[in-house]
Design a protein around this motif. Sequence first.
Motif, mmCIF file in Angstrom:
data_model
loop_
_atom_site.group_PDB
_atom_site.id
_atom_site.type_symbol
_atom_site.label_atom_id
_atom_site.label_comp_id
_atom_site.label_asym_id
_atom_site.label_seq_id
_atom_site.Cartn_x
_atom_site.Cartn_y
_atom_site.Cartn_z
ATOM 1 N N ILE A 34 38.286 -7.827 -25.051
ATOM 2 C CA ILE A 34 37.585 -8.835 -24.673
ATOM 3 C C ILE A 34 38.360 -10.281 -25.153
ATOM 4 O O ILE A 34 38.795 -11.186 -23.866
ATOM 5 N N GLU A 35 39.229 -10.617 -26.008
ATOM 6 C CA GLU A 35 39.883 -11.231 -26.980
ATOM 7 C C GLU A 35 41.395 -11.375 -26.137
ATOM 8 O O GLU A 35 41.539 -12.286 -25.380
ATOM 9 N N GLU A 36 41.702 -10.494 -25.278
ATOM 10 C CA GLU A 36 43.171 -10.622 -24.408
ATOM 11 C C GLU A 36 42.920 -11.412 -22.721
ATOM 12 O O GLU A 36 43.455 -11.906 -22.196
ATOM 13 N N SER A 39 42.284 -14.833 -23.547
ATOM 14 C CA SER A 39 43.744 -15.227 -23.916
ATOM 15 C C SER A 39 44.267 -15.654 -22.085
ATOM 16 O O SER A 39 44.593 -16.227 -22.047
ATOM 17 N N TYR A 40 43.970 -14.300 -21.536
ATOM 18 C CA TYR A 40 44.377 -14.392 -20.101
ATOM 19 C C TYR A 40 44.023 -15.220 -19.080
ATOM 20 O O TYR A 40 45.015 -16.050 -18.472
ATOM 21 N N PHE A 41 42.723 -15.473 -19.395
ATOM 22 C CA PHE A 41 42.230 -16.951 -18.468
ATOM 23 C C PHE A 41 42.329 -18.053 -19.260
ATOM 24 O O PHE A 41 41.027 -19.240 -18.542
ATOM 25 N N LYS A 42 42.633 -18.398 -20.200
ATOM 26 C CA LYS A 42 42.387 -19.641 -21.331
ATOM 27 C C LYS A 42 41.294 -20.367 -20.880
ATOM 28 O O LYS A 42 40.978 -20.908 -20.708
ATOM 29 N N THR A 43 40.238 -19.611 -21.535
ATOM 30 C CA THR A 43 38.665 -19.848 -21.585
ATOM 31 C C THR A 43 38.847 -19.110 -23.831
ATOM 32 O O THR A 43 39.235 -18.306 -23.903
ATOM 33 N N ASN A 44 37.356 -20.119 -23.653
ATOM 34 C CA ASN A 44 37.693 -19.670 -25.533
ATOM 35 C C ASN A 44 36.371 -18.606 -25.511
ATOM 36 O O ASN A 44 36.208 -18.342 -27.444
ATOM 37 N N ASN A 45 35.550 -18.647 -24.803
ATOM 38 C CA ASN A 45 34.338 -18.147 -24.652
ATOM 39 C C ASN A 45 33.879 -17.294 -23.673
ATOM 40 O O ASN A 45 34.311 -16.938 -22.518
ATOM 41 N N LEU A 46 32.865 -16.839 -24.014
ATOM 42 C CA LEU A 46 32.590 -15.540 -22.323
ATOM 43 C C LEU A 46 31.756 -16.201 -21.556
ATOM 44 O O LEU A 46 31.714 -15.633 -20.082
ATOM 45 N N GLU A 47 30.782 -17.143 -22.299
ATOM 46 C CA GLU A 47 29.898 -18.785 -21.100
ATOM 47 C C GLU A 47 31.433 -19.183 -20.540
ATOM 48 O O GLU A 47 30.687 -19.153 -18.923
ATOM 49 N N ASN A 51 31.526 -18.401 -15.766
ATOM 50 C CA ASN A 51 32.048 -19.184 -15.150
ATOM 51 C C ASN A 51 33.625 -18.979 -14.315
ATOM 52 O O ASN A 51 33.360 -19.108 -13.532
ATOM 53 N N HIS A 52 34.222 -19.250 -14.728
ATOM 54 C CA HIS A 52 35.511 -18.879 -14.275
ATOM 55 C C HIS A 52 34.935 -17.948 -13.688
ATOM 56 O O HIS A 52 35.006 -17.739 -12.164
ATOM 57 N N ILE A 53 34.130 -16.269 -13.569
ATOM 58 C CA ILE A 53 34.293 -15.535 -11.975
ATOM 59 C C ILE A 53 33.626 -15.686 -11.348
ATOM 60 O O ILE A 53 33.523 -15.987 -10.357
ATOM 61 N N LYS A 54 32.157 -16.627 -11.306
ATOM 62 C CA LYS A 54 31.539 -17.400 -10.479
ATOM 63 C C LYS A 54 32.588 -18.150 -9.244
ATOM 64 O O LYS A 54 31.963 -17.965 -8.482
ATOM 65 N N SER A 55 33.014 -18.968 -10.116
ATOM 66 C CA SER A 55 34.384 -19.976 -9.219
ATOM 67 C C SER A 55 35.024 -18.546 -8.892
ATOM 68 O O SER A 55 34.882 -19.204 -6.947
ATOM 69 N N ILE A 56 35.416 -18.085 -9.175
ATOM 70 C CA ILE A 56 36.409 -16.347 -8.042
ATOM 71 C C ILE A 56 35.518 -16.460 -7.311
ATOM 72 O O ILE A 56 36.116 -16.530 -5.955
ATOM 73 N N ARG A 57 34.027 -15.813 -7.571
ATOM 74 C CA ARG A 57 33.159 -15.414 -6.159
ATOM 75 C C ARG A 57 32.946 -16.251 -5.003
ATOM 76 O O ARG A 57 33.245 -15.729 -4.285
ATOM 77 N N GLN A 58 32.966 -17.179 -5.590
ATOM 78 C CA GLN A 58 32.434 -18.154 -4.595
ATOM 79 C C GLN A 58 33.939 -18.708 -3.382
ATOM 80 O O GLN A 58 33.579 -19.325 -2.675
#
Length: 121
Positions: A34-36, A39-47, A51-58
């Motif tokens: 999870i931590e990796e 870091s890979y997506f340059k996000t700080n938390n699961l929320e 949101n990144h996943i939603k953006s990809i899907r849209q």
Amino acid sequence: MKKSLQIVKNHILKKEEILKSIHNIHPDLSHLSIEEILSYFKTNNLEDLKNHIKSIRQQQVPLVKELLKPCSCVDRKGRIKDLYTSEVLAIEEKKRVKKEKNIQLSIYSCPSNQGWHLTSV
């Protein structure tokens, strides 16, 4: 006490759901923690990751969305099985599990022709 355990369980299930979504979209990242992944997506938390996943899907065209839809295969405990989009990725995961956990797995083609699964021998 029971209520606080349910909160922890829900948090774990939410994490698992987010990770499965990432693995379905990016199967090449399935070996990362999870931590990796954060870091890979340059996000700080699961929320943020959610949101990144939603953006990809849209942004995806409908045909690609269909290809990324997880299959309905489940394991002995009724959990949705991990889906690998190529046999090569499944082989890599099989080797990783053997090396890290000393568990022997075999690979098989998903019955709905959406990829590959691993199963215990």
